[in-house]
Design an enzyme around this catalytic site. Sequence first.
Site, PDB file in Angstrom:
ATOM      1  N   THR A 188      -0.627   3.657   9.715  1.00  0.00           N
ATOM      2  CA  THR A 188      -1.578   3.227  10.735  1.00  0.00           C
ATOM      3  C   THR A 188      -1.679   1.703  10.789  1.00  0.00           C
ATOM      4  OG1 THR A 188      -3.436   3.439   9.179  1.00  0.00           O
ATOM      5  CG2 THR A 188      -2.921   5.337  10.556  1.00  0.00           C
ATOM      6  N   GLU A 189      -1.885   1.186  11.987  1.00  0.00           N
ATOM      7  CA  GLU A 189      -1.899  -0.257  12.203  1.00  0.00           C
ATOM      8  C   GLU A 189      -3.279  -0.801  12.549  1.00  0.00           C
ATOM      9  OE1 GLU A 189       0.921  -0.754  15.307  1.00  0.00           O
ATOM     10  OE2 GLU A 189       2.652  -0.141  14.081  1.00  0.00           O
ATOM     11  N   GLY A 216      -8.924   6.742   2.418  1.00  0.00           N
ATOM     12  CA  GLY A 216     -10.259   7.088   1.967  1.00  0.00           C
ATOM     13  C   GLY A 216     -10.924   8.105   2.863  1.00  0.00           C
ATOM     14  N   ASP A 217     -12.243   8.268   2.668  1.00  0.00           N
ATOM     15  CA  ASP A 217     -13.000   9.235   3.452  1.00  0.00           C
ATOM     16  C   ASP A 217     -13.012   8.874   4.933  1.00  0.00           C
ATOM     17  OD1 ASP A 217     -13.627  10.609   1.109  1.00  0.00           O
ATOM     18  OD2 ASP A 217     -15.425   9.417   0.758  1.00  0.00           O
ATOM     19  N   GLY A 218     -13.018   7.576   5.239  1.00  0.00           N
ATOM     20  CA  GLY A 218     -13.003   7.148   6.631  1.00  0.00           C
ATOM     21  C   GLY A 218     -11.729   7.566   7.342  1.00  0.00           C
ATOM     22  N   GLU A 222     -11.426  10.091  10.526  1.00  0.00           N
ATOM     23  CA  GLU A 222     -10.715   9.703  11.745  1.00  0.00           C
ATOM     24  C   GLU A 222      -9.732  10.779  12.178  1.00  0.00           C
ATOM     25  OE1 GLU A 222      -7.338   6.403  12.933  1.00  0.00           O
ATOM     26  OE2 GLU A 222      -8.950   5.795  11.567  1.00  0.00           O
ATOM     27  N   SER A 259     -11.965   3.929  -1.542  1.00  0.00           N
ATOM     28  CA  SER A 259     -12.911   3.329  -2.488  1.00  0.00           C
ATOM     29  C   SER A 259     -13.703   4.382  -3.260  1.00  0.00           C
ATOM     30  CB  SER A 259     -13.871   2.400  -1.738  1.00  0.00           C
ATOM     31  OG  SER A 259     -13.162   1.373  -1.071  1.00  0.00           O
ATOM     32  N   ASP A 543     -20.329   9.192   7.556  1.00  0.00           N
ATOM     33  CA  ASP A 543     -19.020   9.209   6.895  1.00  0.00           C
ATOM     34  C   ASP A 543     -18.416   7.818   6.795  1.00  0.00           C
ATOM     35  OD1 ASP A 543     -19.299  11.897   6.707  1.00  0.00           O
ATOM     36  OD2 ASP A 543     -17.778  12.432   8.171  1.00  0.00           O
TER      37      ASP A 543
END
Length: 587
Positions: A188-189, A216-218, A222, A259, A543
């Site tokens: 991903t960019e 991570g969770d983000g 997404e 994280s 989130d």
Amino acid sequence: MADTERFLFTSTVEHQNKQYTLTLTKHNLYWEVANKHKHPESCDTEPLFRHEASLDLREVVGVKAVKIPAKSSTLSFGKNAKVDENVPYCIEMQPIGPLGFSVVIITRPGNHRWRCKQVSFQCKDSSLCHQWITAIKEALKSEAFCRPKKLVVFVNPFSGKKKAVKLYRDKVLPLFELADIHVTYIETERQNHARDLLVQNSLDLKRIDGLVCVGGDGMFSEVLNGLLTFTAHDLHIEEMDRFEPVAPDIRIGIIPAGSTNTIVYTTTGTSDVVTSTLHIILGDQIGIDVNSVNVNDQFVRYSVTLLGYGYMGDLLKDSDNKRWMGPSRYSWSGTKSFLANNAYYGEIKYRLSSNSDSHPTDAVKCYSGCDICSMAGQSNSRSTSKVEISAGRDTDLQLDEQSDFMKHSNSQSSDLSGSYSDSNWRTVIGKFVAVNSVTMSCSCDLSPPGMSPYCHLGDGCMDLIMVSQCSRIEFLKFLLRTAKGEERKNLDFIQMHRVKEFSFRPLTEDSDLLSISSEENIPQSKKVKLKRQTSRTSVWNCDGEVIDQPKISVRVHCQLLFARGVEDPSLQDDQKRNCCSPSFDNS
């Protein structure tokens, strides 16, 4: 022998310098000493009940060829020896192809971590070796195992300590290759890059078995939002207030490289890269609850872990301005928000679940094969879209006695929707330091028990935790008990409920100001200060993403994730892996 245990392939092989009869069935790999004298009571129709060792194919990662030198009788000459050219001698030729194969299987060294060990077998020739490798690979492709064959892997190079790409190449990709999984790699960019690709159907999702995100969770949130939005659009479902999302056919897996790695830790019991990869390879899946979040009656996004207002929202908003600090920004912003000790006026309406046997403090942990989640999953399979099994406790907890304004109403919430007018709706009005909603325990390395240790992954409910206005010492006590997984229900400024949905509204209207003034008997001289307090609002931490609008409503739905859940530590090893005393190669 049962029909499910019919031979797929069998031959004599060598294992640890002994001759064995190796037998492959649909679900297992057995071996016993070759030419072993039969027991008088044995019969030819049940040979597999006398095996010396076995491997459960459900726990096999893959199989690979290995070159095992055959025992040689070639001549050896001393360093200074002279060779007489007139004396004939022979040199034994070694075959070019492999003479052996190794079966790679999962082991459990402890602390919910998984690792790989291998069991090797030597064949009489390379042709037999090739036959064994082909037979085992075909057996592992069985529909019964539900293993992924084609995956799209999203890697976020900026997540956590920015080591996601290296982790994938060094630890994840070799295991995918061993398991014969075809991978489409996407780095991903920018933010929402993965989501946009999914929504636009740029990846032809009907030709793949799963999506994997390394981050991570983000990153997981997404990908999940993109997949659910694509599914809704594909079925011509408009994402609006109180719509019913449809479970996608594609599962999602996550490799921890962020994280906190809350989702991975909660679903596997550890934030270990190899363990998560092996869960994905085996095709493990477990239903997890997913929330739909609406702002001002308009759908905005899905949530799978935490929704936090007040302390958690302030923390995230401040940390977003300090991304240059890396993961340490959360500790800095957390300390800053704690010292500020801000409290916000609000009205919370929530619908308790109808099940009276479950509560956020009931000490019933969610493990792999959880009965509560299994019942919810069965109900979901009969439903067209979402989990409807209830798992909450219809109980009113005591409010903060130090606050004269706090009140707990059993009134129905007919103002939200006519369908909400049932006896399980409750209303709480007050001043809150934190309002948190979790759909899983939210365990992580910093807090292994998680924010709500007894929250279930797939029961169709969420745990709502409300922290009323309190002193810094009292709030610190709450934070420490939360981090250690200690009891919190005896703290009189805490409310905990298991709910199906809830809404939050900040008390910023003039009518709210009049109501608060009346309830708390505030004199006219202090109304100016009260007006400043009611006009101040926080943001929502959804989130790890900021939702600026404080007025929201949240409902629970169900989707699927690559994981088998945290294994119950009370089970014996043989109950977890169903393997019978194999001898592993030295590593």
